[in-house]
Design a protein around this motif. Structure first.
Motif, PDB file in Angstrom:
ATOM      1  N   GLN A  28       0.838  -1.198   0.000  1.00  0.00           N
ATOM      2  CA  GLN A  28       0.000   0.000   0.000  1.00  0.00           C
ATOM      3  C   GLN A  28       0.879   1.256   0.000  1.00  0.00           C
ATOM      4  O   GLN A  28       0.568   2.237  -0.683  1.00  0.00           O
ATOM      5  CB  GLN A  28      -0.930   0.001   1.217  1.00  0.00           C
ATOM      6  N   TYR A  29       1.943   1.231   0.771  1.00  0.00           N
ATOM      7  CA  TYR A  29       2.893   2.348   0.819  1.00  0.00           C
ATOM      8  C   TYR A  29       3.453   2.593  -0.577  1.00  0.00           C
ATOM      9  O   TYR A  29       3.478   3.726  -1.063  1.00  0.00           O
ATOM     10  CB  TYR A  29       3.998   2.005   1.816  1.00  0.00           C
ATOM     11  N   ASN A  30       3.908   1.523  -1.225  1.00  0.00           N
ATOM     12  CA  ASN A  30       4.490   1.640  -2.562  1.00  0.00           C
ATOM     13  C   ASN A  30       3.486   2.222  -3.558  1.00  0.00           C
ATOM     14  O   ASN A  30       3.861   3.040  -4.402  1.00  0.00           O
ATOM     15  CB  ASN A  30       4.984   0.284  -3.060  1.00  0.00           C
ATOM     16  N   GLU A  31       2.235   1.795  -3.483  1.00  0.00           N
ATOM     17  CA  GLU A  31       1.205   2.321  -4.390  1.00  0.00           C
ATOM     18  C   GLU A  31       1.039   3.827  -4.218  1.00  0.00           C
ATOM     19  O   GLU A  31       0.945   4.569  -5.203  1.00  0.00           O
ATOM     20  CB  GLU A  31      -0.136   1.626  -4.132  1.00  0.00           C
ATOM     21  N   GLN A  32       0.991   4.286  -2.981  1.00  0.00           N
ATOM     22  CA  GLN A  32       0.798   5.716  -2.733  1.00  0.00           C
ATOM     23  C   GLN A  32       2.047   6.519  -3.098  1.00  0.00           C
ATOM     24  O   GLN A  32       1.945   7.600  -3.679  1.00  0.00           O
ATOM     25  CB  GLN A  32       0.385   5.961  -1.275  1.00  0.00           C
ATOM     26  N   ILE A  33       3.218   5.988  -2.785  1.00  0.00           N
ATOM     27  CA  ILE A  33       4.467   6.673  -3.156  1.00  0.00           C
ATOM     28  C   ILE A  33       4.566   6.795  -4.668  1.00  0.00           C
ATOM     29  O   ILE A  33       5.016   7.817  -5.185  1.00  0.00           O
ATOM     30  CB  ILE A  33       5.705   5.949  -2.562  1.00  0.00           C
ATOM     31  N   GLU A  34       4.126   5.772  -5.383  1.00  0.00           N
ATOM     32  CA  GLU A  34       4.206   5.822  -6.845  1.00  0.00           C
ATOM     33  C   GLU A  34       3.361   6.971  -7.396  1.00  0.00           C
ATOM     34  O   GLU A  34       3.776   7.659  -8.334  1.00  0.00           O
ATOM     35  CB  GLU A  34       3.784   4.487  -7.461  1.00  0.00           C
ATOM     36  N   LYS A  35       2.208   7.223  -6.793  1.00  0.00           N
ATOM     37  CA  LYS A  35       1.367   8.361  -7.216  1.00  0.00           C
ATOM     38  C   LYS A  35       2.101   9.682  -6.963  1.00  0.00           C
ATOM     39  O   LYS A  35       2.076  10.582  -7.801  1.00  0.00           O
ATOM     40  CB  LYS A  35       0.037   8.350  -6.467  1.00  0.00           C
ATOM     41  N   CYS A  36       2.736   9.778  -5.808  1.00  0.00           N
ATOM     42  CA  CYS A  36       3.501  10.992  -5.469  1.00  0.00           C
ATOM     43  C   CYS A  36       4.676  11.162  -6.419  1.00  0.00           C
ATOM     44  O   CYS A  36       4.936  12.265  -6.913  1.00  0.00           O
ATOM     45  CB  CYS A  36       4.002  10.911  -4.029  1.00  0.00           C
TER      46      CYS A  36
END
Length: 184
Positions: free
Chosen positions: A7-15
């Motif tokens: 989940q962290y990786n998914e959100q960081i990818e958006k950023c």
């Protein structure tokens, strides 16, 4: 905790995607910003988030997501500035800035994983509004440290506070994403 990592990786990818697009549009103009200016930019984002959370009427129809992304990206820029120093002219290529971005994310994610292990994923039971308040508290701490010219007696430094802001903002983004999924 594997779920948290994904989940962290998914959100960081958006950023990261937004960071890259803005680097394409503006270059590394942010490299001239001093740390107090970056702190103030994060403060504006956090205050806007709090306003969105508290105000029942909104003049502009949007949620907090874009503002939390801004918190993440400005805090990563601040960490890069702490590491590389401030310059008079933009000096990073897109590739160099992205590499530095990824390095800061890796360090910050590792800190999150270590703390998450010790705290037992307590953030999952927190409200987004509480995460916002913690970001604002960290900002006030950073402002005080900046006013003290970076000197602390017993407290962690500015970098740890920026890292915590990033992690709180990512947790908030995960919560907001989950909320959207639950509505559908």
């Amino acid at each position: 905790m594997a779920d948290t990592s994904n989940q962290y990786n998914e959100q960081i990818e958006k950023c990261r995607e937004l960071f890259i697009k803005k680097m394409h549009d503006y270059g590394s103009a942010w490299r001239i910003l001093r740390l107090p200016s970056l702190t103030d930019q994060i403060f504006i984002k956090a205050q806007r988030i709090r306003g969105l959370q508290q105000n029942s009427e909104r003049k502009i129809e949007e949620d907090e997501t874009s503002e939390f992304i801004g918190v993440v990206n400005y805090a990563i820029m601040a960490l890069i500035q702490l590491d590389k120093g401030i310059v008079e002219q933009p000096d990073f290529s897109l590739e160099e800035a992205t590499q530095l971005y990824d390095e800061q994310v890796a360090k910050t994610k590792q800190l999150m994983m270590d703390k998450n292990h010790d705290y037992g994923e307590a953030w999952r039971d927190m409200r987004v509004s509480s995460l916002t308040d913690l970001i604002l508290q960290k900002l006030l701490r950073v402002k005080q440290i900046e006013n003290n010219r970076g000197k602390t007696l017993v407290s962690e430094g500015i970098d740890a506070n920026y890292q915590d802001m990033i992690n709180y903002a990512i947790f908030a983004l995960i919560h907001l994403e989950k909320g959207k999924e639950n509505k559908q």
